[in-house]
Design an enzyme around this catalytic site. Structure first.
Site, PDB file in Angstrom:
ATOM      1  N   HIS A  20     -26.883  -5.726  -7.840  1.00 29.11           N
ATOM      2  CA  HIS A  20     -25.721  -6.618  -7.861  1.00 29.11           C
ATOM      3  C   HIS A  20     -24.437  -5.866  -7.527  1.00 29.11           C
ATOM      4  O   HIS A  20     -23.357  -6.197  -8.010  1.00 29.11           O
ATOM      5  CB  HIS A  20     -25.605  -7.359  -9.202  1.00 29.11           C
ATOM      6  CG  HIS A  20     -26.647  -8.436  -9.321  1.00 29.11           C
ATOM      7  ND1 HIS A  20     -26.460  -9.715  -8.858  1.00 29.11           N
ATOM      8  CD2 HIS A  20     -27.913  -8.387  -9.784  1.00 29.11           C
ATOM      9  CE1 HIS A  20     -27.561 -10.420  -9.058  1.00 29.11           C
ATOM     10  NE2 HIS A  20     -28.465  -9.633  -9.611  1.00 29.11           N
ATOM     11  N   THR A  21     -24.592  -4.836  -6.720  1.00 30.30           N
ATOM     12  CA  THR A  21     -23.426  -4.090  -6.253  1.00 30.30           C
ATOM     13  C   THR A  21     -23.085  -4.460  -4.813  1.00 30.30           C
ATOM     14  O   THR A  21     -21.964  -4.256  -4.378  1.00 30.30           O
ATOM     15  CB  THR A  21     -23.714  -2.577  -6.307  1.00 30.30           C
ATOM     16  OG1 THR A  21     -24.981  -2.357  -5.681  1.00 30.30           O
ATOM     17  CG2 THR A  21     -23.772  -2.067  -7.742  1.00 30.30           C
ATOM     18  N   ASP A  22     -24.054  -4.995  -4.056  1.00 30.50           N
ATOM     19  CA  ASP A  22     -23.821  -5.157  -2.604  1.00 30.50           C
ATOM     20  C   ASP A  22     -22.670  -6.118  -2.311  1.00 30.50           C
ATOM     21  O   ASP A  22     -21.744  -5.779  -1.567  1.00 30.50           O
ATOM     22  CB  ASP A  22     -25.112  -5.542  -1.853  1.00 30.50           C
ATOM     23  CG  ASP A  22     -25.778  -6.837  -2.253  1.00 30.50           C
ATOM     24  OD1 ASP A  22     -25.416  -7.402  -3.316  1.00 30.50           O
ATOM     25  OD2 ASP A  22     -26.673  -7.301  -1.515  1.00 30.50           O
ATOM     26  N   GLY A 109     -38.707 -10.682  -6.320  1.00 31.24           N
ATOM     27  CA  GLY A 109     -37.639  -9.690  -6.333  1.00 31.24           C
ATOM     28  C   GLY A 109     -37.871  -8.565  -5.342  1.00 31.24           C
ATOM     29  O   GLY A 109     -37.247  -7.517  -5.426  1.00 31.24           O
ATOM     30  N   LEU A 110     -38.767  -8.772  -4.386  1.00 32.60           N
ATOM     31  CA  LEU A 110     -39.048  -7.727  -3.395  1.00 32.60           C
ATOM     32  C   LEU A 110     -38.547  -8.147  -2.018  1.00 32.60           C
ATOM     33  O   LEU A 110     -38.947  -7.595  -1.000  1.00 32.60           O
ATOM     34  CB  LEU A 110     -40.548  -7.425  -3.345  1.00 32.60           C
ATOM     35  CG  LEU A 110     -41.172  -7.006  -4.682  1.00 32.60           C
ATOM     36  CD1 LEU A 110     -42.667  -6.776  -4.541  1.00 32.60           C
ATOM     37  CD2 LEU A 110     -40.504  -5.743  -5.208  1.00 32.60           C
ATOM     38  N   SER A 113     -37.449 -13.142   1.330  1.00 33.66           N
ATOM     39  CA  SER A 113     -36.600 -13.970   2.207  1.00 33.66           C
ATOM     40  C   SER A 113     -36.044 -13.166   3.366  1.00 33.66           C
ATOM     41  O   SER A 113     -36.069 -13.612   4.514  1.00 33.66           O
ATOM     42  CB  SER A 113     -35.415 -14.558   1.442  1.00 33.66           C
ATOM     43  OG  SER A 113     -35.786 -15.014   0.203  1.00 33.66           O
ATOM     44  N   GLU A 153     -29.529 -16.896   5.342  1.00 32.54           N
ATOM     45  CA  GLU A 153     -29.841 -17.126   3.928  1.00 32.54           C
ATOM     46  C   GLU A 153     -28.681 -17.848   3.222  1.00 32.54           C
ATOM     47  O   GLU A 153     -28.891 -18.790   2.458  1.00 32.54           O
ATOM     48  CB  GLU A 153     -30.128 -15.778   3.265  1.00 32.54           C
ATOM     49  CG  GLU A 153     -30.926 -15.926   2.023  1.00 32.54           C
ATOM     50  CD  GLU A 153     -31.640 -14.642   1.606  1.00 32.54           C
ATOM     51  OE1 GLU A 153     -32.048 -13.855   2.480  1.00 32.54           O
ATOM     52  OE2 GLU A 153     -31.775 -14.441   0.395  1.00 32.54           O
ATOM     53  N   ASP A 165     -30.830  -6.497   1.155  1.00 40.04           N
ATOM     54  CA  ASP A 165     -32.215  -6.663   1.588  1.00 40.04           C
ATOM     55  C   ASP A 165     -32.347  -6.508   3.102  1.00 40.04           C
ATOM     56  O   ASP A 165     -33.286  -5.882   3.600  1.00 40.04           O
ATOM     57  CB  ASP A 165     -32.742  -8.049   1.178  1.00 40.04           C
ATOM     58  CG  ASP A 165     -32.509  -8.327  -0.296  1.00 40.04           C
ATOM     59  OD1 ASP A 165     -32.265  -7.365  -1.043  1.00 40.04           O
ATOM     60  OD2 ASP A 165     -32.563  -9.505  -0.689  1.00 40.04           O
TER      61      ASP A 165
HETATM   62  C1  GLA Z   1     -30.965 -10.129  -4.173  1.00 37.72           C
HETATM   63  C2  GLA Z   1     -29.978 -10.318  -3.048  1.00 37.72           C
HETATM   64  C3  GLA Z   1     -29.278  -9.009  -2.682  1.00 37.72           C
HETATM   65  C4  GLA Z   1     -28.725  -8.303  -3.918  1.00 37.72           C
HETATM   66  C5  GLA Z   1     -29.769  -8.251  -5.024  1.00 37.72           C
HETATM   67  C6  GLA Z   1     -29.209  -7.711  -6.323  1.00 37.72           C
HETATM   68  O1  GLA Z   1     -32.038  -9.338  -3.744  1.00 37.72           O
HETATM   69  O2  GLA Z   1     -30.629 -10.809  -1.905  1.00 37.72           O
HETATM   70  O3  GLA Z   1     -28.265  -9.258  -1.747  1.00 37.72           O
HETATM   71  O4  GLA Z   1     -27.533  -8.888  -4.363  1.00 37.72           O
HETATM   72  O5  GLA Z   1     -30.334  -9.527  -5.285  1.00 37.72           O
HETATM   73  O6  GLA Z   1     -28.883  -6.376  -6.196  1.00 37.72           O
END
Ligand code: GLA
Length: 353
Positions: A20-22, A109-110, A113, A153, A165
């Site tokens: 959650h830094t991006d 979470g991988l 998308s 997205e 991602d």
């Molecule tokens: C998802 C989002 C990313 C990022 C992460 C958390 O994977 O697609 O952009 O924000 O959550 O780090």
């Protein structure tokens, strides 16, 4: 000769640290994994303006005209969005059949998308490649392609995700993690020398959909914190001013600032050959994501505990949260715990064959 057949592969990713830094223009340390999405495309006779997309694993299909990709739901939204955004970017497209198959569990979470979007874009780009352009040539810089895929997205599926991602999938390389600075978009390779330690993911079994989870809400909270602090992004926020923020914004912002520092420490321990020191960093990241950012769930907590009880040196929720997978660091002398998948850095998105 127009391109008759092409296959493109895009990997999912694991983020070592920097969650959650991006979208807060901070730092992260992801790598591309071996699992990913493959799109096989073949040209079609007729007037060439039609796309038939087949999701092989789901046994579902979709048909659209290149000239008029409208709104769509689920996996179809990615196909429509990819066609629309590539067209808007001036990329020449040709009609055909797209067969999608993939090995990234959705909502785990991988980054299924981003892998889907990138594999679609690479296949569509190659299928429509003009004769005078060399095979495999990208009509836009990789970072621009990452932005384009992120728009697919954001604007077509409603998930306001950042660039983590897409950059990980496009820039991935074997044995390499990527230190990404989202303020400058500099991507620096960091050799993953784990000296016998291994990284694994364990599925919590709980699925998430970013558009419907608390993901967009977290993003909005960070934007509100920035407005209150008078900064353009949390990257510019000074730690001593965070106490001016109301709850829960103060905790959200603290997570982001401290997580950026943990990314720097993680890069240092990897470069200095102290991989076991990643363990405490993973644990600290998880505690912060659970208590400050509040994106964990009971199923995720149980999975973290399971990994730590099995002897992992550290474990944390990975990806957007509200379910998904847990990343664990396994010491050299310990067998991979049951039900875990070992993940290693693999090549980034590419054409096959
Ligand atoms: C998802 C989002 C990313 C990022 C992460 C958390 O994977 O697609 O952009 O924000 O959550 O780090």
């Amino acid at each position: 000769m127009p391109v008759e057949e092409v296959a493109a592969f895009a990997p999912g990713r694991v983020n070592v640290i920097g969650e959650h830094t991006d979208y807060n223009l901070g730092l992260a340390l992801p790598f591309a994994i071996a699992e990913g999405v493959t799109v096989r495309a073949r040209a079609e006779g007729g007037d060439g303006g039609r796309i038939l997309a087949i999701a092989s694993d789901l046994d579902e299909r979709d048909e659209l005209m290149l000239a008029a990709p409208g709104p769509a739901q689920g996996w179809r939204a990615f196909v429509h969005g990819a066609v629309a955004e590539l067209t808007a970017a001036g990329v020449p497209l040709a009609g055909g059949v797209l067969e999608i198959s993939g090995g990234v569990p959705q909502g785990a979470g991988l980054s299924s998308s981003a892998a889907l979007t990138i594999a679609l874009c690479l296949a569509l780009i190659e299928l429509g490649r003009p004769d005078d352009v060399a095979p495999g040539t990208l009509p836009l810089e990789r970072v621009e392609l990452a932005r384009l895929c992120s728009r697919v997205e954001n604007d077509w599926t409603g998930a306001r995700t950042g660039l983590l991602d897409q950059l990980a999938s496009l820039y991935g390389a074997p044995e390499t993690a990527l230190r990404i600075d989202f303020a400058s978009l500099a991507v620096v390779p960091v050799p993953m020398r784990l000296q016998g330690c291994r990284l694994v993911v364990a599925d919590s079994g709980e699925r998430h959909v970013h558009a419907g989870s608390g993901y967009n809400e977290r993003r909005e909270e960070c934007a509100r914190a920035c407005r209150l602090l008078g900064v353009g992004s949390l990257r510019e926020a000074r730690p001593e001013r965070l106490s001016e923020l109301p709850e829960p914004l103060v905790r959200r912002a603290r997570h982001v600032l401290e997580e950026n520092l943990r990314v720097q420490e993680a890069v240092a321990v990897l470069l200095e050959g102290r991989p076991e020191q990643l363990g405490p960093l993973l644990n600290a990241s998880h505690a912060s994501l659970r208590d400050l950012y509040e994106i964990s769930t009971p199923a995720v907590e149980a999975t973290v505990r399971r990994l730590l009880d099995a002897g992992a040196l550290g474990a944390r929720i990975v990806g957007g949260g509200f379910g998904g997978s847990v990343l664990g660091l396994i010491p050299p002398d310990l067998a991979i715990p049951a039900g875990c998948l070992e993940v290693r850095p693999g090549p980034g998105a590419h054409l096959l064959g």
